[in-house]
Motif scaffolding. Structure first.
Motif, PDB file in Angstrom:
ATOM      1  N   ARG A 139      -0.262  19.512 -14.286  1.00  0.00           N
ATOM      2  CA  ARG A 139       0.152  18.688 -15.426  1.00  0.00           C
ATOM      3  C   ARG A 139      -0.326  17.269 -15.189  1.00  0.00           C
ATOM      4  NH1 ARG A 139       5.041  15.898 -16.969  1.00  0.00           N
ATOM      5  NH2 ARG A 139       6.290  16.771 -15.273  1.00  0.00           N
ATOM      6  N   ARG A 140      -0.793  16.632 -16.242  1.00  0.00           N
ATOM      7  CA  ARG A 140      -1.213  15.238 -16.160  1.00  0.00           C
ATOM      8  C   ARG A 140       0.045  14.391 -16.067  1.00  0.00           C
ATOM      9  NH1 ARG A 140      -6.172  13.468 -14.707  1.00  0.00           N
ATOM     10  NH2 ARG A 140      -6.632  11.423 -15.607  1.00  0.00           N
ATOM     11  N   ALA A 141       0.190  13.666 -14.951  1.00  0.00           N
ATOM     12  CA  ALA A 141       1.431  12.915 -14.714  1.00  0.00           C
ATOM     13  C   ALA A 141       1.153  11.778 -13.741  1.00  0.00           C
ATOM     14  CB  ALA A 141       2.509  13.843 -14.156  1.00  0.00           C
ATOM     15  N   PRO A 142       2.060  10.788 -13.684  1.00  0.00           N
ATOM     16  CA  PRO A 142       1.866   9.670 -12.757  1.00  0.00           C
ATOM     17  C   PRO A 142       1.916  10.127 -11.297  1.00  0.00           C
ATOM     18  CG  PRO A 142       3.511   9.120 -14.430  1.00  0.00           C
ATOM     19  CD  PRO A 142       3.242  10.597 -14.538  1.00  0.00           C
ATOM     20  N   LEU A 143       1.004   9.607 -10.491  1.00  0.00           N
ATOM     21  CA  LEU A 143       0.994   9.908  -9.064  1.00  0.00           C
ATOM     22  C   LEU A 143       2.341   9.587  -8.427  1.00  0.00           C
ATOM     23  CD1 LEU A 143      -0.418  10.537  -6.343  1.00  0.00           C
ATOM     24  CD2 LEU A 143      -1.248   8.171  -6.350  1.00  0.00           C
ATOM     25  N   GLY A 144       3.002   8.545  -8.905  1.00  0.00           N
ATOM     26  CA  GLY A 144       4.263   8.101  -8.312  1.00  0.00           C
ATOM     27  C   GLY A 144       5.401   9.081  -8.426  1.00  0.00           C
ATOM     28  N   LEU A 145       5.226  10.148  -9.204  1.00  0.00           N
ATOM     29  CA  LEU A 145       6.269  11.174  -9.251  1.00  0.00           C
ATOM     30  C   LEU A 145       6.372  11.914  -7.927  1.00  0.00           C
ATOM     31  CD1 LEU A 145       5.938  12.826 -12.779  1.00  0.00           C
ATOM     32  CD2 LEU A 145       7.605  11.124 -12.005  1.00  0.00           C
ATOM     33  N   VAL A 146       5.261  11.985  -7.183  1.00  0.00           N
ATOM     34  CA  VAL A 146       5.252  12.796  -5.963  1.00  0.00           C
ATOM     35  C   VAL A 146       4.858  12.011  -4.720  1.00  0.00           C
ATOM     36  CG1 VAL A 146       4.796  14.925  -7.231  1.00  0.00           C
ATOM     37  CG2 VAL A 146       2.870  13.554  -6.392  1.00  0.00           C
ATOM     38  N   ALA A 147       4.561  10.715  -4.874  1.00  0.00           N
ATOM     39  CA  ALA A 147       4.111   9.928  -3.727  1.00  0.00           C
ATOM     40  C   ALA A 147       4.640   8.504  -3.822  1.00  0.00           C
ATOM     41  CB  ALA A 147       2.585   9.912  -3.644  1.00  0.00           C
ATOM     42  N   GLY A 148       4.923   7.939  -2.652  1.00  0.00           N
ATOM     43  CA  GLY A 148       5.272   6.530  -2.570  1.00  0.00           C
ATOM     44  C   GLY A 148       4.062   5.737  -2.110  1.00  0.00           C
ATOM     45  N   ALA A 149       4.120   4.419  -2.254  1.00  0.00           N
ATOM     46  CA  ALA A 149       2.992   3.583  -1.848  1.00  0.00           C
ATOM     47  C   ALA A 149       3.473   2.158  -1.598  1.00  0.00           C
ATOM     48  CB  ALA A 149       1.889   3.595  -2.900  1.00  0.00           C
ATOM     49  N   ARG A 150       2.713   1.461  -0.776  1.00  0.00           N
ATOM     50  CA  ARG A 150       2.947   0.026  -0.536  1.00  0.00           C
ATOM     51  C   ARG A 150       1.601  -0.635  -0.295  1.00  0.00           C
ATOM     52  NH1 ARG A 150       7.780  -1.645   3.154  1.00  0.00           N
ATOM     53  NH2 ARG A 150       8.799  -1.200   1.160  1.00  0.00           N
ATOM     54  N   SER A 151       1.416  -1.829  -0.827  1.00  0.00           N
ATOM     55  CA  SER A 151       0.141  -2.526  -0.700  1.00  0.00           C
ATOM     56  C   SER A 151       0.362  -3.964  -0.279  1.00  0.00           C
ATOM     57  CB  SER A 151      -0.630  -2.474  -2.027  1.00  0.00           C
ATOM     58  OG  SER A 151       0.156  -2.992  -3.088  1.00  0.00           O
ATOM     59  N   GLY A 152      -0.699  -4.573   0.237  1.00  0.00           N
ATOM     60  CA  GLY A 152      -0.637  -5.954   0.682  1.00  0.00           C
ATOM     61  C   GLY A 152      -2.025  -6.493   0.945  1.00  0.00           C
ATOM     62  N   ASP A 153      -2.079  -7.683   1.534  1.00  0.00           N
ATOM     63  CA  ASP A 153      -3.349  -8.385   1.699  1.00  0.00           C
ATOM     64  C   ASP A 153      -3.651  -8.660   3.164  1.00  0.00           C
ATOM     65  OD1 ASP A 153      -1.095 -10.263   1.617  1.00  0.00           O
ATOM     66  OD2 ASP A 153      -2.606 -11.830   1.822  1.00  0.00           O
ATOM     67  N   LYS A 154      -4.930  -8.684   3.479  1.00  0.00           N
ATOM     68  CA  LYS A 154      -5.452  -9.181   4.739  1.00  0.00           C
ATOM     69  C   LYS A 154      -6.698  -9.987   4.396  1.00  0.00           C
ATOM     70  CE  LYS A 154      -2.785  -7.958   8.134  1.00  0.00           C
ATOM     71  NZ  LYS A 154      -2.091  -8.991   8.918  1.00  0.00           N
ATOM     72  N   GLY A 155      -6.535 -11.321   4.317  1.00  0.00           N
ATOM     73  CA  GLY A 155      -7.639 -12.145   3.866  1.00  0.00           C
ATOM     74  C   GLY A 155      -8.018 -11.766   2.452  1.00  0.00           C
ATOM     75  N   GLY A 156      -9.286 -11.445   2.226  1.00  0.00           N
ATOM     76  CA  GLY A 156      -9.733 -11.058   0.896  1.00  0.00           C
ATOM     77  C   GLY A 156      -9.665  -9.576   0.624  1.00  0.00           C
ATOM     78  N   ASP A 157      -9.173  -8.797   1.598  1.00  0.00           N
ATOM     79  CA  ASP A 157      -9.092  -7.348   1.435  1.00  0.00           C
ATOM     80  C   ASP A 157      -7.681  -6.918   1.046  1.00  0.00           C
ATOM     81  OD1 ASP A 157     -11.686  -7.459   2.336  1.00  0.00           O
ATOM     82  OD2 ASP A 157     -11.189  -6.808   4.377  1.00  0.00           O
ATOM     83  N   ALA A 158      -7.605  -5.794   0.368  1.00  0.00           N
ATOM     84  CA  ALA A 158      -6.313  -5.202   0.010  1.00  0.00           C
ATOM     85  C   ALA A 158      -6.128  -3.900   0.769  1.00  0.00           C
ATOM     86  CB  ALA A 158      -6.230  -4.947  -1.487  1.00  0.00           C
ATOM     87  N   ASN A 159      -4.894  -3.661   1.188  1.00  0.00           N
ATOM     88  CA  ASN A 159      -4.524  -2.420   1.866  1.00  0.00           C
ATOM     89  C   ASN A 159      -3.539  -1.676   0.980  1.00  0.00           C
ATOM     90  OD1 ASN A 159      -1.616  -2.367   3.596  1.00  0.00           O
ATOM     91  ND2 ASN A 159      -2.966  -0.619   3.915  1.00  0.00           N
ATOM     92  N   ILE A 160      -3.775  -0.381   0.786  1.00  0.00           N
ATOM     93  CA  ILE A 160      -2.898   0.450  -0.049  1.00  0.00           C
ATOM     94  C   ILE A 160      -2.552   1.702   0.746  1.00  0.00           C
ATOM     95  CG2 ILE A 160      -2.564   1.517  -2.309  1.00  0.00           C
ATOM     96  CD1 ILE A 160      -5.256   0.040  -3.105  1.00  0.00           C
ATOM     97  N   GLY A 161      -1.317   1.793   1.175  1.00  0.00           N
ATOM     98  CA  GLY A 161      -0.846   2.970   1.896  1.00  0.00           C
ATOM     99  C   GLY A 161      -0.088   3.891   0.967  1.00  0.00           C
ATOM    100  N   VAL A 162      -0.409   5.168   0.994  1.00  0.00           N
ATOM    101  CA  VAL A 162       0.215   6.151   0.099  1.00  0.00           C
ATOM    102  C   VAL A 162       0.739   7.308   0.941  1.00  0.00           C
ATOM    103  CG1 VAL A 162      -0.094   7.585  -1.955  1.00  0.00           C
ATOM    104  CG2 VAL A 162      -1.517   5.537  -1.647  1.00  0.00           C
ATOM    105  N   TRP A 163       1.991   7.676   0.734  1.00  0.00           N
ATOM    106  CA  TRP A 163       2.549   8.793   1.501  1.00  0.00           C
ATOM    107  C   TRP A 163       3.136   9.853   0.565  1.00  0.00           C
ATOM    108  CZ3 TRP A 163       5.404   4.361   0.704  1.00  0.00           C
ATOM    109  CH2 TRP A 163       6.720   4.522   0.252  1.00  0.00           C
ATOM    110  N   ALA A 164       3.050  11.096   1.005  1.00  0.00           N
ATOM    111  CA  ALA A 164       3.634  12.212   0.270  1.00  0.00           C
ATOM    112  C   ALA A 164       5.090  12.388   0.688  1.00  0.00           C
ATOM    113  CB  ALA A 164       2.853  13.489   0.545  1.00  0.00           C
TER     114      ALA A 164
END
Length: 578
Positions: free
Chosen positions: A467-492
């Motif tokens: 089913r077409r649905a938001p990823l956030g229904l089944v996964a959590g995530a947190r993001s942040g910065d390191k200088g000019g780069d972005a980090n996105i961690g996603v867990w099931a």
């Protein structure tokens, strides 16, 4: 200092009371009075904070430290002394000696006797020419990220309060553990375990339910600050004082472990920690046990954070309402571009946010926002010239012309860059109350950090209809910065969810879901032990948070944007949603 600390000598209880400069002022008192502690730490430094402190120091050379911490100690130093709780903080910023001296003056006024030590050597600004940093115009600060052994030396010498400058955030926890358990630089696994605990604690309530993807499942109104119960082998239990808000679960800890990290090798000045070896388990209500940490020799270099003034910027927000939004945006762009008659600024960026919707019941819902951001080394080009040109369109622009706010003068912006120097090139000293200086030697055994190959992925998970649905229904995530780069961690959230996520959320899929990243380098790191993938998007933040290059300059909400994007998700997984 009286000794009324936590009772079990085999366990070191370390609390955190600050995750950034501006965090909850009352947290120090809450942690000291909420239950037993051996050590209380406070993290006040970030890339942007160093630039702010550099500006303070330019105004007054006696400043350069986090002034909030001094006010907190005025309120709570006597409580810490009475309870025998030692304080370790990086609030010294660019002037740890100055803050230490202010604390020594404060103590007698409060009627307490405390030994205050500082850790120095990170400030490399005066050596900018020697180290090759001076070519960067407008350099404000150059600080090496020191390790934990200076803190440990100060504590071993009897310090009740240790004030540092730029050490790694985790060192605030690792240092007390070294002092308590007698570790040496050879105890790599134990150092790695303490580094993990320090990373979990360093951002305060982000470990206890703050900024948590599934905040509706917990009491997120006022999360308590975290505590690590450390053991001699480096294992720990993450918890919080009883009766405080928030929650400590495997997921809240996982979210923080993924924050602002990248691959399985997490490099630091004392140890390179293998995040792929960690084991997390729920050990009771609000108690998460972390074990299995493996350490490797640290790299031969230290990271150096360089903060410089990048130039000047100004911003204008045009509100476009009703019909023909695109045509209105084209008109004001043409009018503003024509005003750049003498010289076009170095950077002119337009962003149209289509927040409008058809047949809207309110004017705000019928409006879109067109942002103009201008940057240049010349303040005159981006200041009054831009603001005057925008204001002059008030009766000569698109119908319904108005701005979000009156445009202001040009404001300076900062740029953060990272360099690396040999650890042997940097002095690292613990400065004791009596003025004695204890030198910390750099690591004898080092190892360059090399990325690991991607581990074997689990077998493909749930088959069947999707089913077409938001990823956030089944996964959590947190993001942040390191200088000019972005980090996105996603867990099931489940094992079955991990078997799907590991195969479904590839770098190609991430670029598809986040079009801003489509032309940027993206690296995916797989951490099966955390049921997680961690992405690094290079250059998403331009020159870093100080440059304010995008709508969300620290990438704090990129993870939630990703969770809101739709994917073809197995119906069986969606049926498992709590």
């Amino acid at each position: 200092m009286a000794d009324q600390r936590a009772g079990d000598a085999s366990v070191l209880r370390i609390g955190n009371a600050s995750g950034f400069y501006g965090d909850r002022f009352a947290a120090v008192r809450e942690q000291l009075e909420g239950g037993p502690l051996d050590v209380l730490t406070g993290d006040y430094l970030a890339e942007l904070t160093m630039a702010i402190l550099a500006a303070d120091r330019r105004e007054d050379p006696a400043l350069g430290y986090a002034k909030t911490f001094l006010r907190q100690m005025s309120d709570c130093l006597a409580i810490a002394a009475a309870r025998g709780v030692r304080i370790v903080t990086n609030a010294g910023g660019l002037n740890p000696a100055g803050l230490a001296e202010e604390l020594r003056k404060l103590a007698p006024r409060l009627g307490v006797e405390v030994d205050v030590a500082s850790v120095e050597g990170d400030d490399l600004l005066r050596r900018a020419d020697e180290l090759g940093f001076s070519a960067r115009p407008g350099l404000l600060a150059a600080n090496a990220y020191l390790g934990a052994f200076g803190i440990a030396e100060a504590l071993r010498a009897g310090a009740d309060v240790v004030v540092t400058g730029r050490v790694t955030d985790a060192s605030l926890v690792v240092g007390p553990a070294i002092a308590r358990f007698g570790w040496t630089s050879d105890d790599l696994d134990a150092l790695a375990g303490a580094t993990v605990a320090g990373h979990v604690l360093e951002c305060g309530t982000q470990a206890t339910g703050g900024n948590f993807s599934f905040f509706t499942e917990i009491d997120a109104r006022r999360p308590g600050f975290p505590i690590a119960e450390l053991h001699a082998d480096g294992s720990s239990v993450i918890t919080k004082h009883p009766g405080t808000g928030g929650a400590v679960t495997v997921e809240t800890v996982t979210a923080q472990l993924l924050y602002e990290t990248s691959g399985a090798r997490y490099a630091g000045p004392d140890v390179t920690t293998r995040l792929d070896s960690l084991r997390l388990r729920q050990a009771g209500p609000d108690r998460v046990h972390i074990s299995g940490a493996r350490g490797e020799a640290p790299p031969p270099t230290l990271k150096v954070g360089l903060n410089r003034q990048g130039g000047f910027r100004s911003q204008v927000g045009f509100v476009l309402t009703g019909l023909e939004i695109e045509a209105k945006a084209a008109l004001v762009r043409a009018q503003m571009e024509a005003s750049f008659t003498d010289r076009r600024p170095a950077e002119v960026r337009w962003t149209l946010d289509r927040t409008d919707r058809p047949d809207a019941p309110t004017e705000q819902q019928a409006s879109a926002l067109l942002r103009l951001v201008v940057r240049d080394r010349d303040a005159r080009l981006v200041g009054r010239a831009v603001s005057s040109a925008a204001v002059e369109l008030a009766l000569a622009g698109f119908p319904g012309f108005h701005l979000t706010a009156p445009p202001g003068e040009a404001a300076p912006y900062g740029v953060f860059e990272a360099e690396f120097v040999s650890a042997a090139e940097v002095e690292h000293n613990a400065v004791l109350t009596d003025g004695r200086r204890v030198a910390v030697r750099p690591p004898v055994v080092t190892r360059a950090v090399e990325p690991l190959p991607e581990p074997e992925l689990p077998e493909t998970g749930t088959a069947g209809p999707t089913r077409r649905a938001p990823l956030g229904l089944v996964a959590g995530a947190r993001s942040g910065d390191k200088g000019g780069d972005a980090n996105i961690g996603v867990w099931a959230r489940t094992d079955e969810g991990w078997r799907w996520l590991a195969h479904a959320l590839t770098t190609e899929k991430l670029r598809e879901l986040l079009p801003e990243a489509s032309a940027l380098p993206v690296t995916r790191h797989v951490l099966p032990n955390l049921r997680a993938v961690n992405f690094v998007v290079e250059g998403l933040l331009g020159e870093g948070v100080g440059a304010q290059a995008r709508f969300d300059p620290q990438a704090k909400a990129v993870a939630e944007w990703l969770r809101a994007r739709h994917m073809d998700i197995p119906c069986a997984l969606i049926g498992h949603v709590r």
